[in-house]
Design a protein around this motif. Structure first.
Motif, PDB file in Angstrom:
ATOM      1  N   HIS A 169     -24.443 -20.592   2.685  1.00 24.01           N
ATOM      2  CA  HIS A 169     -24.707 -19.544   1.822  1.00 24.01           C
ATOM      3  C   HIS A 169     -25.536 -20.039   0.830  1.00 24.01           C
ATOM      4  CE1 HIS A 169     -20.879 -17.706   2.967  1.00 24.01           C
ATOM      5  NE2 HIS A 169     -20.533 -18.642   3.064  1.00 24.01           N
ATOM      6  N   TRP A 178     -31.639 -20.383  11.051  1.00 14.87           N
ATOM      7  CA  TRP A 178     -32.272 -19.165  10.366  1.00 14.87           C
ATOM      8  C   TRP A 178     -32.937 -20.308   9.197  1.00 14.87           C
ATOM      9  CZ3 TRP A 178     -32.932 -14.672  12.275  1.00 14.87           C
ATOM     10  CH2 TRP A 178     -31.959 -14.297  12.899  1.00 14.87           C
ATOM     11  N   THR A 179     -34.078 -19.632   9.029  1.00 13.58           N
ATOM     12  CA  THR A 179     -35.018 -20.527   7.917  1.00 13.58           C
ATOM     13  C   THR A 179     -35.712 -19.248   7.151  1.00 13.58           C
ATOM     14  OG1 THR A 179     -35.126 -22.162   9.515  1.00 13.58           O
ATOM     15  CG2 THR A 179     -36.835 -21.996   7.672  1.00 13.58           C
ATOM     16  N   PHE A 209     -28.232 -15.012   0.206  1.00 13.69           N
ATOM     17  CA  PHE A 209     -28.448 -15.370   1.467  1.00 13.69           C
ATOM     18  C   PHE A 209     -27.174 -15.917   2.103  1.00 13.69           C
ATOM     19  CE2 PHE A 209     -32.447 -15.090  -0.738  1.00 13.69           C
ATOM     20  CZ  PHE A 209     -33.003 -14.404   0.128  1.00 13.69           C
ATOM     21  N   GLU A 210     -26.726 -15.406   3.449  1.00 11.58           N
ATOM     22  CA  GLU A 210     -25.848 -15.854   4.166  1.00 11.58           C
ATOM     23  C   GLU A 210     -26.130 -15.796   5.680  1.00 11.58           C
ATOM     24  OE1 GLU A 210     -20.952 -15.169   4.665  1.00 11.58           O
ATOM     25  OE2 GLU A 210     -22.074 -13.646   3.347  1.00 11.58           O
ATOM     26  N   ALA A 211     -25.962 -17.216   6.207  1.00 11.98           N
ATOM     27  CA  ALA A 211     -25.988 -17.053   8.006  1.00 11.98           C
ATOM     28  C   ALA A 211     -24.767 -16.705   8.513  1.00 11.98           C
ATOM     29  CB  ALA A 211     -26.577 -18.521   8.118  1.00 11.98           C
ATOM     30  N   THR A 212     -24.843 -15.782   9.384  1.00  9.00           N
ATOM     31  CA  THR A 212     -23.720 -15.538  10.092  1.00  9.00           C
ATOM     32  C   THR A 212     -23.916 -15.640  11.485  1.00  9.00           C
ATOM     33  OG1 THR A 212     -24.119 -12.962  10.191  1.00  9.00           O
ATOM     34  CG2 THR A 212     -22.999 -13.771   8.174  1.00  9.00           C
ATOM     35  N   LEU A 261     -28.924 -13.890   9.866  1.00 12.77           N
ATOM     36  CA  LEU A 261     -29.415 -14.161   8.419  1.00 12.77           C
ATOM     37  C   LEU A 261     -29.147 -12.812   7.456  1.00 12.77           C
ATOM     38  CD1 LEU A 261     -29.644 -16.195   6.191  1.00 12.77           C
ATOM     39  CD2 LEU A 261     -32.109 -15.708   6.376  1.00 12.77           C
ATOM     40  N   GLN A 262     -28.192 -12.806   6.730  1.00 11.14           N
ATOM     41  CA  GLN A 262     -27.727 -11.599   5.848  1.00 11.14           C
ATOM     42  C   GLN A 262     -28.166 -11.754   4.588  1.00 11.14           C
ATOM     43  OE1 GLN A 262     -24.187  -9.861   6.676  1.00 11.14           O
ATOM     44  NE2 GLN A 262     -23.438 -10.451   4.443  1.00 11.14           N
ATOM     45  N   VAL A 301     -38.574 -14.617   7.293  1.00  8.98           N
ATOM     46  CA  VAL A 301     -37.454 -15.093   8.037  1.00  8.98           C
ATOM     47  C   VAL A 301     -37.719 -15.553   9.653  1.00  8.98           C
ATOM     48  CG1 VAL A 301     -35.117 -14.501   9.108  1.00  8.98           C
ATOM     49  CG2 VAL A 301     -35.901 -13.488   6.810  1.00  8.98           C
ATOM     50  N   SER A 352     -33.295 -23.890   5.207  1.00 10.82           N
ATOM     51  CA  SER A 352     -32.721 -23.651   6.335  1.00 10.82           C
ATOM     52  C   SER A 352     -31.100 -23.209   6.318  1.00 10.82           C
ATOM     53  CB  SER A 352     -32.750 -24.773   7.205  1.00 10.82           C
ATOM     54  OG  SER A 352     -32.151 -26.071   6.682  1.00 10.82           O
ATOM     55  N   PHE A 353     -30.615 -22.352   7.036  1.00 11.03           N
ATOM     56  CA  PHE A 353     -29.333 -21.929   6.975  1.00 11.03           C
ATOM     57  C   PHE A 353     -28.672 -22.046   8.218  1.00 11.03           C
ATOM     58  CE2 PHE A 353     -31.918 -19.989   3.849  1.00 11.03           C
ATOM     59  CZ  PHE A 353     -30.935 -19.641   2.349  1.00 11.03           C
TER      60      PHE A 353
END
Length: 169
Positions: free
Chosen positions: A95, A72-73, A120-123, A127-128, A166, A89-90
């Motif tokens: 986080h 995710w970016t 911001f948190e990549a799950t 991306l959240q 995103v 980038s994530f």
């Protein structure tokens, strides 16, 4: 009679002064409470590239950012403090805190951004983004959010005057 009016005026002034002080303290404690849970979540964020100058990550433009597939970016579309095209980038599990405080992962020098504004948190779901009870709020596709929201490709996130888009790479 004049003394009674002056005395009443003093009391009204004191009440207004105490209400002002109460609101300031309440605002400060809200930001502190929001910062405590978020502080434990800061781990694993890696910007696309880091620069040793100033200790703050400087990210090159999207065209020169090698990011692995499925990462995710966040790409800067508009910002008073970041260059358009910068990318963060994530990978899954990463986080990042965004805010006006210099120790944030995504530092936004903007008067409309709180010191700890958004997380911001990549799950595995995507991306959240979560607004950390900021003063001016966080918007996704133009709508204010009140709790964590999973973002999709093409969503636009507004933090103050900064707009991110995103992408998945």
């Amino acid at each position: 009679m004049l003394q009674i009016v002056l005395l009443a005026g003093k009391y009204v002034f004191l009440i207004i002064l105490y209400l002002f002080i109460y609101r300031v303290i309440r605002s400060i404690t809200r930001e502190l409470r929001a910062a405590v849970p978020a502080a434990g979540k800061q781990q694993g964020f890696t910007p696309a590239a880091a620069s040793p100058v100033g200790g703050r990550p400087q990210v090159p433009s999207v065209t020169s950012t090698p990011v692995g597939a499925g990462v995710w970016t966040l790409v800067v579309q508009k910002s008073p403090s970041l260059s358009v095209g910068e990318a963060y980038s994530f990978p899954v599990g990463a986080h990042a805190l965004a805010g006006r405080s210099p120790d944030m992962d995504i530092y936004l020098e903007d008067t409309f951004v709180s010191s700890k504004h958004a997380l911001f948190e990549a799950t595995t779901a995507g991306l959240q983004v979560e607004d950390l009870r900021s003063t001016n709020g966080t918007q996704v596709n133009g709508a204010d959010i009140s709790d964590a929201r999973v973002l999709g490709t093409g969503d636009r996130v507004e933090v103050g005057d900064t707009v991110f888009q995103v992408e998945v790479r």
